[in-house]
Design an enzyme around this catalytic site. Structure first.
Site, mmCIF file in Angstrom:
data_model
loop_
_atom_site.group_PDB
_atom_site.id
_atom_site.type_symbol
_atom_site.label_atom_id
_atom_site.label_comp_id
_atom_site.label_asym_id
_atom_site.label_seq_id
_atom_site.Cartn_x
_atom_site.Cartn_y
_atom_site.Cartn_z
ATOM 1 N N ILE A 283 2.743 -0.958 -3.282
ATOM 2 C CA ILE A 283 3.916 -1.800 -3.058
ATOM 3 C C ILE A 283 4.835 -1.755 -4.269
ATOM 4 O O ILE A 283 5.737 -2.563 -4.411
ATOM 5 C CB ILE A 283 3.439 -3.254 -2.819
ATOM 6 C CG1 ILE A 283 2.546 -3.736 -3.983
ATOM 7 C CG2 ILE A 283 2.661 -3.361 -1.498
ATOM 8 C CD1 ILE A 283 2.107 -5.204 -3.868
ATOM 9 N N HIS B 246 2.060 -1.109 3.404
ATOM 10 C CA HIS B 246 1.906 -2.516 3.022
ATOM 11 C C HIS B 246 3.163 -3.094 2.384
ATOM 12 O O HIS B 246 3.097 -4.106 1.680
ATOM 13 C CB HIS B 246 0.697 -2.665 2.082
ATOM 14 C CG HIS B 246 -0.611 -2.316 2.745
ATOM 15 N ND1 HIS B 246 -1.740 -1.974 2.058
ATOM 16 C CD2 HIS B 246 -0.960 -2.279 4.062
ATOM 17 C CE1 HIS B 246 -2.732 -1.715 2.914
ATOM 18 N NE2 HIS B 246 -2.276 -1.882 4.135
ATOM 19 N N CYS C 252 18.996 -18.350 7.630
ATOM 20 C CA CYS C 252 18.261 -19.040 8.703
ATOM 21 C C CYS C 252 17.304 -20.121 8.203
ATOM 22 O O CYS C 252 16.581 -20.703 8.998
ATOM 23 C CB CYS C 252 17.531 -18.031 9.576
ATOM 24 S SG CYS C 252 16.149 -17.285 8.731
ATOM 25 N N PHE D 285 -6.845 -3.429 -7.234
ATOM 26 C CA PHE D 285 -7.418 -4.668 -6.713
ATOM 27 C C PHE D 285 -8.877 -4.825 -7.073
ATOM 28 O O PHE D 285 -9.321 -5.877 -7.486
ATOM 29 C CB PHE D 285 -7.298 -4.692 -5.182
ATOM 30 C CG PHE D 285 -6.068 -5.373 -4.685
ATOM 31 C CD1 PHE D 285 -5.093 -5.809 -5.564
ATOM 32 C CD2 PHE D 285 -5.889 -5.594 -3.330
ATOM 33 C CE1 PHE D 285 -3.959 -6.435 -5.099
ATOM 34 C CE2 PHE D 285 -4.758 -6.225 -2.854
ATOM 35 C CZ PHE D 285 -3.790 -6.642 -3.747
ATOM 36 N N ARG D 286 -9.642 -3.732 -6.844
ATOM 37 C CA ARG D 286 -11.083 -3.914 -6.783
ATOM 38 C C ARG D 286 -11.853 -3.454 -8.009
ATOM 39 O O ARG D 286 -13.025 -3.732 -8.133
ATOM 40 C CB ARG D 286 -11.629 -3.226 -5.518
ATOM 41 C CG ARG D 286 -11.187 -3.969 -4.282
ATOM 42 C CD ARG D 286 -11.605 -3.276 -3.011
ATOM 43 N NE ARG D 286 -11.074 -3.998 -1.870
ATOM 44 C CZ ARG D 286 -9.835 -3.915 -1.450
ATOM 45 N NH1 ARG D 286 -8.983 -3.129 -2.073
ATOM 46 N NH2 ARG D 286 -9.421 -4.625 -0.427
#
Ligand code: NAD
Length: 248
Positions: free
Chosen positions: A103, A121, A157, A35-36
């Site tokens: 993930i 996560h 649903c 991410f960073r």
């Protein structure tokens, strides 16, 4: 560096229960950007918060557009040397389970049993209905997407279907959090590998282990907020450090 690696070897040999806590840095060698870091996913896209996903069709469409854009990357990823070294320690009975913020399903792919990968996560390799929790496969989502160019709703649903990940603002998975706490409290060595340790509450587990009497080792090529607390910090490439444990 050599003395750090030797210390790590000694600590691994002496420990009887080792719990790894992994972040995106263990998967960069597998071709998945973190991410960073510069060039990481956040330099390209701001994350879509959970509330926005729930409230807005355009946010859901954008989330799925991004996910499918990443599919070649996730689909091609294979376990790194870091993943394989942890899997070897798991097979040797030293590691009961791995705590991960990732993930990408790569701990499972490296040989950990499903129930021994504690995903804080979630997992992006399948989807769930945000209403009833029913699992949906990505192939089905993709087929709906190609037909309508919109994010699909659940066949049971009618609620939106989302990757089985935890977005910002989404409640943490209770069972995983509980198991992670038990593992952190009952290990004698916690290895924090490839995490900037800034995403809470996940980043609390290395500290919890330390407070419960475990030794804490941080392996990351950048400084982290918890370096002060650690017994050993190895600021270097994960594959280079852990590769020799599996002979490469
Ligand atoms: P992060 O991006 O905040 O931190 C990763 C850290 O690993 C950085 O400090 C980086 O310098 C370091 N690093 C990268 N490659 C390395 C290497 N080869 N050797 C040593 N260090 C290396 O990631 P995070 O702490 O896991 O937290 C961010 C969130 O990112 C998590 O919630 C996770 O869900 C999500 N994420 C997951 C993936 C994945 O599943 N692979 C990828 C990107 C983001």
């Amino acid at each position: 560096l050599r003395s750090g690696v030797e210390q790590l070897g000694d600590m691994i040999a002496e420990a009887s229960v080792i719990v790894p806590f992994t972040g995106a840095g263990i998967s960069t060698e597998s071709g998945i950007p973190d991410f960073r870091s510069p060039g990481g996913l956040w330099s390209r896209n701001q994350p879509i918060p959970y509330d926005a996903f729930v409230a807005r069709q355009d946010a859901r469409d954008e989330a799925w557009r991004r996910r499918f854009a990443m599919q070649p990357t996730f689909g091609a990823a294979r376990p790194s040397r870091g993943h394989r070294a942890l899997a070897a320690l798991y097979r040797a009975g030293k590691i009961p389970a791995v705590l991960t913020q990732n993930i990408d399903n790569l701990h499972q792919a490296s040989g950990f049993a499903e129930q021994d990968v504690i995903e804080l996560h979630g997992n992006t390799t399948y989807a769930r209905c945000i209403g009833c929790g029913r699992r949906h496969e990505l192939e089905w989502v993709k087929a709906c997407w190609e037909r309508t160019h919109h994010a699909p709703v659940c066949t049971v649903c009618d609620e939106p279907v989302k990757t089985a990940t935890i977005s910002f603002g989404q409640p943490m998975p209770e069972e995983a959090m509980q198991r992670a706490a038990e593992l952190a409290q009952n290990c004698d060595l916690l290895l924090a590998i490839g995490s900037s340790l800034v995403v809470w509450p996940a980043a609390g587990f290395p500290l919890l282990a330390k407070q419960s009497g475990a030794k804490l080792v941080i392996i990351n090529n950048e400084p982290t907020d918890q370096d002060q607390t650690a017994d050993l910090v190895i600021r270097y490439d994960i594959g280079e450090i852990l590769g020799p444990f599996v002979g490469n």
